[in-house]
Motif scaffolding. Structure first.
Motif, PDB file in Angstrom:
ATOM      1  N   ARG A  55      -1.641 -11.651  11.253  1.00 40.83           N
ATOM      2  CA  ARG A  55      -0.555 -11.037  11.830  1.00 40.83           C
ATOM      3  C   ARG A  55       0.616 -10.489  10.760  1.00 40.83           C
ATOM      4  O   ARG A  55       0.943  -9.403  10.735  1.00 40.83           O
ATOM      5  CB  ARG A  55      -0.021 -11.916  12.870  1.00 40.83           C
ATOM      6  N   ARG A  56       0.861 -11.300   9.756  1.00 38.02           N
ATOM      7  CA  ARG A  56       1.650 -11.160   8.640  1.00 38.02           C
ATOM      8  C   ARG A  56       1.227 -10.207   8.005  1.00 38.02           C
ATOM      9  O   ARG A  56       1.943  -8.978   7.473  1.00 38.02           O
ATOM     10  CB  ARG A  56       2.306 -12.539   7.894  1.00 38.02           C
ATOM     11  N   ALA A  57      -0.185 -10.070   7.560  1.00 41.91           N
ATOM     12  CA  ALA A  57      -0.652  -9.079   6.518  1.00 41.91           C
ATOM     13  C   ALA A  57      -0.600  -7.840   7.138  1.00 41.91           C
ATOM     14  O   ALA A  57      -0.741  -6.660   6.530  1.00 41.91           O
ATOM     15  CB  ALA A  57      -2.219  -9.593   6.239  1.00 41.91           C
ATOM     16  N   ALA A  58      -1.119  -7.894   8.638  1.00 46.90           N
ATOM     17  CA  ALA A  58      -1.123  -6.444   9.127  1.00 46.90           C
ATOM     18  C   ALA A  58       0.400  -5.809   9.399  1.00 46.90           C
ATOM     19  O   ALA A  58       0.475  -4.673   9.291  1.00 46.90           O
ATOM     20  CB  ALA A  58      -1.623  -6.739  10.557  1.00 46.90           C
ATOM     21  N   ALA A  59       1.275  -6.583   9.410  1.00 44.55           N
ATOM     22  CA  ALA A  59       2.709  -5.940   9.361  1.00 44.55           C
ATOM     23  C   ALA A  59       2.869  -5.620   8.076  1.00 44.55           C
ATOM     24  O   ALA A  59       3.617  -4.501   7.828  1.00 44.55           O
ATOM     25  CB  ALA A  59       3.626  -7.378   9.714  1.00 44.55           C
ATOM     26  N   ALA A  60       2.467  -6.282   7.079  1.00 44.74           N
ATOM     27  CA  ALA A  60       2.730  -5.677   5.571  1.00 44.74           C
ATOM     28  C   ALA A  60       1.912  -4.402   5.350  1.00 44.74           C
ATOM     29  O   ALA A  60       2.696  -3.364   4.862  1.00 44.74           O
ATOM     30  CB  ALA A  60       2.166  -6.517   4.612  1.00 44.74           C
ATOM     31  N   GLN A  61       0.853  -4.210   5.751  1.00 45.68           N
ATOM     32  CA  GLN A  61       0.073  -2.818   5.781  1.00 45.68           C
ATOM     33  C   GLN A  61       0.774  -1.862   6.525  1.00 45.68           C
ATOM     34  O   GLN A  61       0.889  -0.762   6.224  1.00 45.68           O
ATOM     35  CB  GLN A  61      -1.287  -2.965   6.386  1.00 45.68           C
ATOM     36  N   ARG A  62       1.435  -2.316   7.928  1.00 46.82           N
ATOM     37  CA  ARG A  62       2.121  -1.344   8.724  1.00 46.82           C
ATOM     38  C   ARG A  62       3.538  -0.631   7.956  1.00 46.82           C
ATOM     39  O   ARG A  62       3.784   0.372   8.139  1.00 46.82           O
ATOM     40  CB  ARG A  62       2.717  -1.700   9.918  1.00 46.82           C
ATOM     41  N   LEU A  63       4.081  -1.670   7.214  1.00 45.23           N
ATOM     42  CA  LEU A  63       5.278  -1.451   6.263  1.00 45.23           C
ATOM     43  C   LEU A  63       4.829  -0.180   5.299  1.00 45.23           C
ATOM     44  O   LEU A  63       5.371   0.674   5.053  1.00 45.23           O
ATOM     45  CB  LEU A  63       5.840  -2.660   5.444  1.00 45.23           C
ATOM     46  N   ARG A  64       3.797  -0.482   4.672  1.00 44.67           N
ATOM     47  CA  ARG A  64       2.991   0.176   3.878  1.00 44.67           C
ATOM     48  C   ARG A  64       2.885   1.751   4.268  1.00 44.67           C
ATOM     49  O   ARG A  64       3.160   2.692   3.735  1.00 44.67           O
ATOM     50  CB  ARG A  64       1.952  -0.255   3.121  1.00 44.67           C
ATOM     51  N   ASN A  65       2.368   1.782   5.608  1.00 43.84           N
ATOM     52  CA  ASN A  65       1.968   2.897   6.203  1.00 43.84           C
ATOM     53  C   ASN A  65       3.438   3.704   6.474  1.00 43.84           C
ATOM     54  O   ASN A  65       3.545   4.997   6.732  1.00 43.84           O
ATOM     55  CB  ASN A  65       1.346   2.724   7.528  1.00 43.84           C
ATOM     56  N   SER A  66       4.493   2.941   6.591  1.00 45.32           N
ATOM     57  CA  SER A  66       5.829   3.700   7.135  1.00 45.32           C
ATOM     58  C   SER A  66       6.376   4.196   5.819  1.00 45.32           C
ATOM     59  O   SER A  66       7.470   4.679   6.243  1.00 45.32           O
ATOM     60  CB  SER A  66       6.521   2.456   7.804  1.00 45.32           C
ATOM     61  N   LEU A  67       6.237   3.942   4.496  1.00 49.79           N
ATOM     62  CA  LEU A  67       6.954   4.364   3.743  1.00 49.79           C
ATOM     63  C   LEU A  67       6.381   5.888   3.327  1.00 49.79           C
ATOM     64  O   LEU A  67       5.419   6.234   3.740  1.00 49.79           O
ATOM     65  CB  LEU A  67       6.417   3.374   2.309  1.00 49.79           C
ATOM     66  N   GLN A 104       5.895   8.835  -2.003  1.00 46.69           N
ATOM     67  CA  GLN A 104       6.487   8.699  -3.231  1.00 46.69           C
ATOM     68  C   GLN A 104       6.792   7.110  -3.349  1.00 46.69           C
ATOM     69  O   GLN A 104       6.695   6.460  -4.372  1.00 46.69           O
ATOM     70  CB  GLN A 104       7.729   9.350  -3.340  1.00 46.69           C
ATOM     71  N   GLN A 105       7.453   6.588  -2.230  1.00 45.72           N
ATOM     72  CA  GLN A 105       7.778   5.183  -2.002  1.00 45.72           C
ATOM     73  C   GLN A 105       6.479   4.286  -2.318  1.00 45.72           C
ATOM     74  O   GLN A 105       6.409   3.274  -2.938  1.00 45.72           O
ATOM     75  CB  GLN A 105       8.369   4.736  -0.725  1.00 45.72           C
ATOM     76  N   ARG A 106       5.459   4.724  -1.738  1.00 46.01           N
ATOM     77  CA  ARG A 106       4.091   3.975  -1.783  1.00 46.01           C
ATOM     78  C   ARG A 106       3.579   4.235  -3.514  1.00 46.01           C
ATOM     79  O   ARG A 106       3.209   3.001  -3.986  1.00 46.01           O
ATOM     80  CB  ARG A 106       2.896   4.445  -1.083  1.00 46.01           C
ATOM     81  N   GLN A 107       3.563   5.002  -3.791  1.00 49.63           N
ATOM     82  CA  GLN A 107       3.057   5.290  -5.382  1.00 49.63           C
ATOM     83  C   GLN A 107       4.207   4.503  -6.221  1.00 49.63           C
ATOM     84  O   GLN A 107       3.885   3.611  -6.941  1.00 49.63           O
ATOM     85  CB  GLN A 107       3.280   6.648  -5.811  1.00 49.63           C
ATOM     86  N   GLU A 108       5.759   4.385  -6.106  1.00 52.51           N
ATOM     87  CA  GLU A 108       6.431   3.630  -6.832  1.00 52.51           C
ATOM     88  C   GLU A 108       5.893   2.212  -6.654  1.00 52.51           C
ATOM     89  O   GLU A 108       5.842   1.316  -7.784  1.00 52.51           O
ATOM     90  CB  GLU A 108       7.820   3.770  -6.411  1.00 52.51           C
ATOM     91  N   LEU A 109       5.753   1.822  -5.573  1.00 57.97           N
ATOM     92  CA  LEU A 109       5.456   0.232  -5.214  1.00 57.97           C
ATOM     93  C   LEU A 109       4.103  -0.261  -5.826  1.00 57.97           C
ATOM     94  O   LEU A 109       4.131  -1.317  -6.203  1.00 57.97           O
ATOM     95  CB  LEU A 109       5.711  -0.209  -3.740  1.00 57.97           C
ATOM     96  N   ASP A 110       3.006   0.682  -5.651  1.00 57.73           N
ATOM     97  CA  ASP A 110       1.759   0.295  -6.249  1.00 57.73           C
ATOM     98  C   ASP A 110       1.832   0.196  -7.641  1.00 57.73           C
ATOM     99  O   ASP A 110       1.362  -0.555  -8.440  1.00 57.73           O
ATOM    100  CB  ASP A 110       0.848   1.489  -5.869  1.00 57.73           C
ATOM    101  N   ALA A 111       2.884   1.045  -8.347  1.00 61.92           N
ATOM    102  CA  ALA A 111       3.067   0.988  -9.887  1.00 61.92           C
ATOM    103  C   ALA A 111       3.830  -0.394 -10.187  1.00 61.92           C
ATOM    104  O   ALA A 111       3.506  -0.997 -11.103  1.00 61.92           O
ATOM    105  CB  ALA A 111       3.472   2.054 -10.494  1.00 61.92           C
ATOM    106  N   LEU A 112       4.852  -0.758  -9.598  1.00 67.28           N
ATOM    107  CA  LEU A 112       5.638  -2.059  -9.768  1.00 67.28           C
ATOM    108  C   LEU A 112       4.893  -3.150  -9.500  1.00 67.28           C
ATOM    109  O   LEU A 112       4.823  -4.093  -9.995  1.00 67.28           O
ATOM    110  CB  LEU A 112       6.867  -1.860  -8.642  1.00 67.28           C
TER     111      LEU A 112
END
Length: 657
Positions: free
Chosen positions: A235-247, A250-258
């Motif tokens: 449940r928590r991991a799915a919410a984390a994935q939905r957060l990624r989908n909501s970015l 550009q934000q996704r690329q920044e976080l992947d690099a970080l």
């Protein structure tokens, strides 16, 4: 004197009762609930729909499902309006800018060539915070404060990424040591190994126990099995994935690099990616695809944003469960723990009360099913509705005539006020005053004197006349005008009150309810109460009087009473072939057939009363003429006084003889 135990009041603690249901909570008010359902049923709504409507709207000051669902939707909208998901990136940029500024200040004070070269490196940093953090991973910091801020970035990223999957990890790992980070990496490796063994179908019972022994501190919810562990993590991991989908992209690329700089090593990101893959494989039914559009100014970190998305998912599930709009919906579908967590204890208590109410209505037999399996009001429920209707009528009668409601049904007959000596076989009640007086007089005349002893010869009983037995026909108009003019429910309430009065107080009377529209038919009280609104033309009083005559003839020894409730003159009659004939204005043959049946009832010595509703001049002329013809009465009550008028006339008719 024995020593008494002493109590230290300073050690007393007060708090919310946690021993189960509140023992001081008031019981579920079934009477108010049944009244709310009954109002709907009398209007023609099915009992099942009436129950659902009551649960949706609430009753007796309690919030219903609609109010709870709206509260959940309002909280969800507010979360989306107030927050955004850029909190972690904003914090990284703030720390990075502060570190670079302090490093430049330190370099400006240095005079060596290496300082000039470092300044060039700083000046050439990428405008992207993620790339800049990566470029500075091998940089030799001169400013200790700047180095500390850069390390804070790496620490923040690690804690945020862990907080996405394990709630509370961000705070738990604040100021963590290298040993703490190594323990987290070890936990992730063991967790992935456990999940992969489970996916292969291996027996993981012992492996799970060993895992919890080593790493149980990371799981305060204390799962009892691998399945429970997977459920909570997925449940928590799915919410984390939905957060990624909501970015944004550009934000996704920044976080992947970080992510590669979390804790200064890509190992954490690799283990978390592996964990996400294992959880998606174990729980593909979770929502891994959707996203949300946050529009507010309050930036949330990765962990906080993941928690917000988990809350949004719970709020959406609550809204659906509270709506009860899907097939097979039950109040037990509402998770009270989730409801309390999201909307508070008061909301959970309201939902629990509604569920208890629904169960109580079934358990106490107020709702049952007919032979076709449809939900209906049980005979017990009808008795309660009739009791309530009669109580309302009794209140009106009391206010008008000084009468009062009583539970006494009477004895063998009506008391005359006289008394007589008791004889063998008498069942009348004693006249206590006369009996005691006789005993005192007899004792005073004897030589023995007191004490007074009552003998059989002293007993006197009250004289009664034979109580009247009545055959009552209540004719109620169910033509479309009764519906259109708002007379449908008052008519039903009147029938309920009269039926309950006869059944509870005058059990020897025989009541028959006759409903007449285009044609007439006899009905049980529960059939009339649940009768849908009838939108057909025709007031076939002729047919209704025919059925009333049959009822009276079945009880030749009873006093005949006919009560007619109508809001229109006769416009239909029954033909010899059994088919109704309708015409408006009323056909002369319809009026003649109706008058013929009224005359037949008058020859049976029936007491006939018309209850005229509305101001139709044709009806007024007809009932006035008919009342004079059959020596009957015409009553023109206000709509809210219909019940009192009918009950009062019934009681008067019984006493008249």
């Amino acid at each position: 004197m024995a020593d008494r135990p002493s109590f230290d009041l300073r050690r007393a603690h007060y708090g919310r009762y946690a021993g189960g249901p509140d023992p001081l909570a008031p019981p579920v008010d079934l009477r108010a609930a049944l009244a709310a359902i009954g109002d709907q049923v009398l209007e023609g709504v099915s009992p099942r729909r009436a129950l659902r409507e009551m649960l949706r709207r609430g009753f007796a000051g309690r919030r219903g499902l609609d109010a709870l669902a709206e509260q959940a939707n309002r909280k969800r909208r507010e979360m989306l309006r107030r927050n955004n998901l850029g909190g972690t990136l904003d914090e990284v940029k703030r720390l990075l800018d502060a570190a670079v500024l302090e490093e430049r200040q330190e370099l400006a004070r240095a005079l060596d060539d290496e300082a000039r070269f470092a300044e060039l490196q700083i000046a050439e940093l990428s405008s992207s915070p993620a790339k800049a953090v990566q470029e500075l991973s091998e940089y030799d910091w001169r400013s200790g404060s700047a180095r500390e801020k850069y390390e804070q970035i790496q620490d923040l990223l690690g804690r945020e990424m862990l907080d996405q999957r394990f709630a509370g990890m961000k705070q738990a790992l604040e100021n963590a040591t290298d040993a703490d980070r190594l323990r987290v990496e070890e936990m992730l490796r063991d967790l992935n190994a456990l999940l992969e063994s489970h996916e292969r179908g291996e027996d993981t019972g012992q492996q799970f126990e060993d895992f919890m022994d080593r790493h149980g501190e990371f799981f305060p919810e204390s799962p009892d099995s691998v399945e429970e562990l997977i459920d909570s993590l997925a449940r928590r991991a799915a919410a984390a994935q939905r957060l990624r989908n909501s970015l944004t992209e550009q934000q996704r690329q920044e976080l992947d690099a970080l992510a590669q700089q979390a804790f200064g090593s890509p190992a954490l990101a690799d283990q978390l990616a592996r964990l996400d893959g294992n959880l998606q494989a174990a729980r593909p039914g979770e929502d891994w695809e959707s996203g949300r559009e946050f529009r507010g100014d309050n930036g949330m970190g990765l962990g906080e944003g993941t928690g917000a998305l988990a809350d949004l998912a719970e709020l959406e599930e609550l809204s659906e469960a509270l709506s009860q709009s899907y097939a097979g919906a039950e109040l037990d579908d509402i998770d009270l723990d989730v409801l309390a967590r999201q909307l508070g204890d008061e909301a959970a208590a309201s939902a629990k009360t509604l569920a208890e109410l629904e169960r109580a209505l079934h358990d106490q037999g107020l709702l049952d099913r007919d032979p076709e399996g449809r939900l209906r009001l049980s005979p017990a429920a009808m008795r309660r509705l009739g009791q309530t209707a009669l109580k309302d009528v009794a209140t009106q009668l009391s206010g008008r005539t000084g009468g009062r409601d009583t539970r006494r049904a009477g004895a063998a007959g009506e008391v005359t006020g006289a008394s007589r000596p008791w004889a063998f076989g008498d069942t009348e009640p004693w006249d206590v005053t006369r009996t005691v007086v006789n005993a005192v007089v007899r004792s005073a005349a004897s030589e023995s004197g007191p004490p007074v002893r009552i003998s059989v010869d002293d007993v006197e009983v009250t004289e009664t006349e034979q109580r009247t037995h009545a055959a009552v026909a209540l004719l109620v108009d169910i033509s479309f005008s009764m519906v259109m003019e708002g007379r449908w429910v008052p008519m039903k309430r009147t029938a309920l009150a009269l039926e309950h009065l006869v059944r509870s107080r005058f059990r020897g009377d025989d009541l028959q309810i006759i409903a007449f529209g285009r044609y007439a038919r006899t009905m049980r009280i529960d059939e009339l109460a649940g009768l849908d609104e009838v939108f057909e033309q025709g007031t076939n009083l002729h047919h209704g009087l025919l059925l009333a005559g049959r009822h009276l003839r079945r009880h030749p020894a009873a006093q005949p009473v006919v009560l007619i409730v109508t809001d229109g003159e006769p416009t239909a009659h029954l033909e010899p072939d059994g088919e109704p004939y309708f015409d408006y204005p009323p056909h002369p043959l319809t009026l003649a057939r109706t008058v013929q049946q009224l005359d037949a009832l008058a020859r049976m010595d029936a007491q006939i009363t018309f209850f005229k509703l509305g101001t139709d001049p044709g009806l007024a002329r007809f009932v006035d003429q008919m009342a004079r013809r059959v020596a009957g009465r015409v009553v023109a009550p206000e709509l809210d006084g219909l019940g009192a008028a009918v009950i009062g006339d019934y009681l008067t008719s019984r006493r008249r003889r």
